[in-house]
Design a protein around this motif. Sequence first.
Motif, mmCIF file in Angstrom:
data_model
loop_
_atom_site.group_PDB
_atom_site.id
_atom_site.type_symbol
_atom_site.label_atom_id
_atom_site.label_comp_id
_atom_site.label_asym_id
_atom_site.label_seq_id
_atom_site.Cartn_x
_atom_site.Cartn_y
_atom_site.Cartn_z
ATOM 1 N N PHE A 80 -44.646 60.078 8.340
ATOM 2 C CA PHE A 80 -45.852 59.936 7.535
ATOM 3 C C PHE A 80 -45.550 58.861 6.487
ATOM 4 C CE2 PHE A 80 -49.142 62.859 5.208
ATOM 5 C CZ PHE A 80 -50.078 61.831 5.241
ATOM 6 N N ASP A 81 -46.336 57.780 6.429
ATOM 7 C CA ASP A 81 -45.908 56.621 5.652
ATOM 8 C C ASP A 81 -45.812 56.815 4.144
ATOM 9 O OD1 ASP A 81 -48.738 56.575 5.462
ATOM 10 O OD2 ASP A 81 -48.739 54.428 5.130
ATOM 11 N N PRO A 82 -46.408 57.818 3.502
ATOM 12 C CA PRO A 82 -46.091 58.029 2.089
ATOM 13 C C PRO A 82 -44.604 58.284 1.822
ATOM 14 C CG PRO A 82 -48.109 59.168 2.605
ATOM 15 C CD PRO A 82 -47.537 58.681 3.917
ATOM 16 N N SER A 83 -43.848 58.641 2.874
ATOM 17 C CA SER A 83 -42.405 58.793 2.685
ATOM 18 C C SER A 83 -41.759 57.473 2.266
ATOM 19 C CB SER A 83 -41.747 59.303 3.975
ATOM 20 O OG SER A 83 -41.884 58.359 5.032
ATOM 21 N N VAL A 84 -42.374 56.344 2.634
ATOM 22 C CA VAL A 84 -41.858 55.041 2.209
ATOM 23 C C VAL A 84 -41.970 54.910 0.696
ATOM 24 C CG1 VAL A 84 -42.196 52.541 2.397
ATOM 25 C CG2 VAL A 84 -42.340 53.989 4.435
ATOM 26 N N PHE A 85 -43.065 55.407 0.131
ATOM 27 C CA PHE A 85 -43.194 55.463 -1.333
ATOM 28 C C PHE A 85 -42.063 56.298 -1.909
ATOM 29 C CE2 PHE A 85 -44.365 57.722 -5.114
ATOM 30 C CZ PHE A 85 -45.194 56.894 -5.857
ATOM 31 N N ASP A 86 -41.885 57.509 -1.402
ATOM 32 C CA ASP A 86 -40.852 58.400 -1.931
ATOM 33 C C ASP A 86 -39.492 57.718 -1.960
ATOM 34 O OD1 ASP A 86 -42.782 60.395 -2.060
ATOM 35 O OD2 ASP A 86 -42.192 61.317 -0.165
ATOM 36 N N MET A 87 -39.081 57.202 -0.799
ATOM 37 C CA MET A 87 -37.736 56.635 -0.689
ATOM 38 C C MET A 87 -37.572 55.366 -1.515
ATOM 39 S SD MET A 87 -36.683 57.207 3.334
ATOM 40 C CE MET A 87 -38.179 56.496 4.041
ATOM 41 N N PHE A 88 -38.481 54.433 -1.347
ATOM 42 C CA PHE A 88 -38.195 53.101 -1.866
ATOM 43 C C PHE A 88 -38.751 52.844 -3.263
ATOM 44 C CE2 PHE A 88 -37.277 52.833 2.604
ATOM 45 C CZ PHE A 88 -36.035 52.215 2.564
ATOM 46 N N VAL A 89 -39.635 53.683 -3.765
ATOM 47 C CA VAL A 89 -39.899 53.658 -5.198
ATOM 48 C C VAL A 89 -38.658 54.176 -5.923
ATOM 49 C CG1 VAL A 89 -41.222 54.742 -7.056
ATOM 50 C CG2 VAL A 89 -42.414 53.753 -5.096
ATOM 51 N N ALA A 90 -38.081 55.265 -5.406
ATOM 52 C CA ALA A 90 -36.845 55.787 -6.000
ATOM 53 C C ALA A 90 -35.710 54.783 -5.866
ATOM 54 C CB ALA A 90 -36.465 57.113 -5.339
ATOM 55 N N TRP A 91 -35.489 54.269 -4.680
ATOM 56 C CA TRP A 91 -34.323 53.430 -4.404
ATOM 57 C C TRP A 91 -34.496 51.993 -4.885
ATOM 58 C CZ3 TRP A 91 -33.699 55.592 1.241
ATOM 59 C CH2 TRP A 91 -33.192 56.903 1.160
ATOM 60 N N SER A 92 -35.658 51.645 -5.416
ATOM 61 C CA SER A 92 -35.834 50.345 -6.059
ATOM 62 C C SER A 92 -35.421 50.389 -7.522
ATOM 63 C CB SER A 92 -37.306 49.900 -5.979
ATOM 64 O OG SER A 92 -37.719 49.696 -4.648
ATOM 65 N N SER A 93 -35.212 51.589 -8.062
ATOM 66 C CA SER A 93 -35.089 51.725 -9.508
ATOM 67 C C SER A 93 -33.869 52.500 -9.972
ATOM 68 C CB SER A 93 -36.340 52.422 -10.046
ATOM 69 O OG SER A 93 -36.503 53.685 -9.408
ATOM 70 N N GLY A 94 -33.066 53.027 -9.044
ATOM 71 C CA GLY A 94 -31.905 53.821 -9.427
ATOM 72 C C GLY A 94 -32.212 55.284 -9.615
ATOM 73 N N ALA A 95 -33.390 55.724 -9.198
ATOM 74 C CA ALA A 95 -33.779 57.132 -9.332
ATOM 75 C C ALA A 95 -33.181 57.961 -8.207
ATOM 76 C CB ALA A 95 -35.300 57.254 -9.328
ATOM 77 N N ALA A 96 -33.215 59.273 -8.389
ATOM 78 C CA ALA A 96 -32.738 60.213 -7.370
ATOM 79 C C ALA A 96 -33.911 60.696 -6.527
ATOM 80 C CB ALA A 96 -32.045 61.406 -8.025
#
Length: 541
Positions: free
Chosen positions: A201-217
């Motif tokens: 489900f493509d909102p998972s791209v938001f989950d992963m790469f919003v986090a992984w673009s910024s140093g978040a967990a």
Amino acid sequence: MTPVPASPLTLWDRFAGTADRHPDRVALVVDSTTLTYGALRRHSEALAARLGAGGTPPRRVALLARRTPVTYAAYLAVQRLGAAVIPISPAAPPGRNETVVRQAGATLVLADAAADAGPAGRAAPLAPVALTGTPDGADLTGIPGPGHQDTAYILFTSGSTGRPKGVVIRHANTDAYLRHAVERTGVGPDSRLSQTFDLTFDPSVFDMFVAWSSGAALVVPTRDELMDPAGFVTEHRLTHWFSVPSVVSLAARLRRLAPGSMPTLRYAAFAGEPLTFQQAGAFAAAAPGARLDNLYGPTELTVTCTGHRLPADPADWRRTPNGTVPIGTAHPGAEILVVDEHLNAADRGELLVRGPQRFPGYLDPADDPGRFATGEPATRLTAYQGGTPTGSAWYRTGDRVERRGEDLVHLGRLDSQIKINGYRVELGEVEEALRSCPGVTDAVVVARTDRPTPVLQAAYTGGALDPGPLLRALQQRLPGYMVPRTLVHLPELPLNPNGKTDRAAVLAAVDTDRPAVPPADRPGPADAVDARRTPLTEGTR
């Protein structure tokens, strides 16, 4: 002096750049496993080196999308190779996964070593993967990684022709989206984000790469934890939440969304289906410190393309006649247009979108006709007839909207497509599956939408008088959320005065809460359409 636009970043660029800056910060929490950015990068690069051994990495890789640490490492490994990842659902019928792998042209199937890939492993060579201790240094010499025009992922949506449609998304599309999304959410290295969406489900791209673009967990819940979002948020000190709205309804019915129960949240977003003001109010009361966004967008437009932020005070919310929160205004770079049935600009009608988030076209070009329009609103738009869609072509969403001030309000679908728990369902695909069953002459599938989660019901004609075997056959072919809850045999399908199937009459004929077979005889997947049992099911939007 005009600023020079930043070079587009690939998904791997985003993760690797963050891993360089924050190697010791937590990148991923799954069950009892916690991985730092440095560790997750080492595991991903080790897998990439293994998959790219020999100097000719695969170009399309299917990934059995179990919610395990190695799955996320494998997703990143595919990105490092510059290949396209095709997530497939472990809960989908095996035959469907095999079809998806073949249609995608995947040359490799990755699966957690502890999992059974089923028939998908017959469609392409199977590579079991695992996280084993600390990986050695990976030799990726000669593998340059992805370019911004390369395909990042391919997701398969429910298709009106009776087969899934492959949606191709390039890294350039994801970059156009994520530049805006990271800024909108206010995420940073101290943030902790939920990962409620399956990788299919493509909102998972938001989950992963919003986090992984910024140093978040990125914190991945179990299905039981999704039943109790407040408990999950509190236990893991989450600052950001993103889910389908039905999670809110389920938690509220279970009395697990008490006012003030999520004080750590600073941001919450919802997408995948209409968000009601009732749902928004319940969540706002539970997370009084969170900014609330309602986001909208089909997979073809890279996760979401419009958004509406609710004011902090519910007294200032702009109510709508249908009780749903507006889907808002276009994201930066996206152009939106509302047209009538003649493709003339209108205040109420179909929503068209174009811009850098728009996908280049379906995997099978035969799916493109009817989905695009060309031209400018100042002159005249025409329906796309064929050929490669140009960058200036408008994508026809098939969604009905209305302009209310600066905002758009979602009114429903133009066609027979609906959303169940955020997942796109073409009624035509379900009808085709039912019609293919022995003893079925014709079939109509309708949706009851007068409840928090729509319920599919079906009527059919033919010699198969017992609906039980038909239901079981559908459970073997379709994801659980696409299996009708009710099957009714009719001597003939009702027709309207124009000789067309009267869907309203069909809905009246099948309008019952009684399941087609006793609950004790209904295998697990059929329960997935019942929001009382689970808020999320496997699949794509």
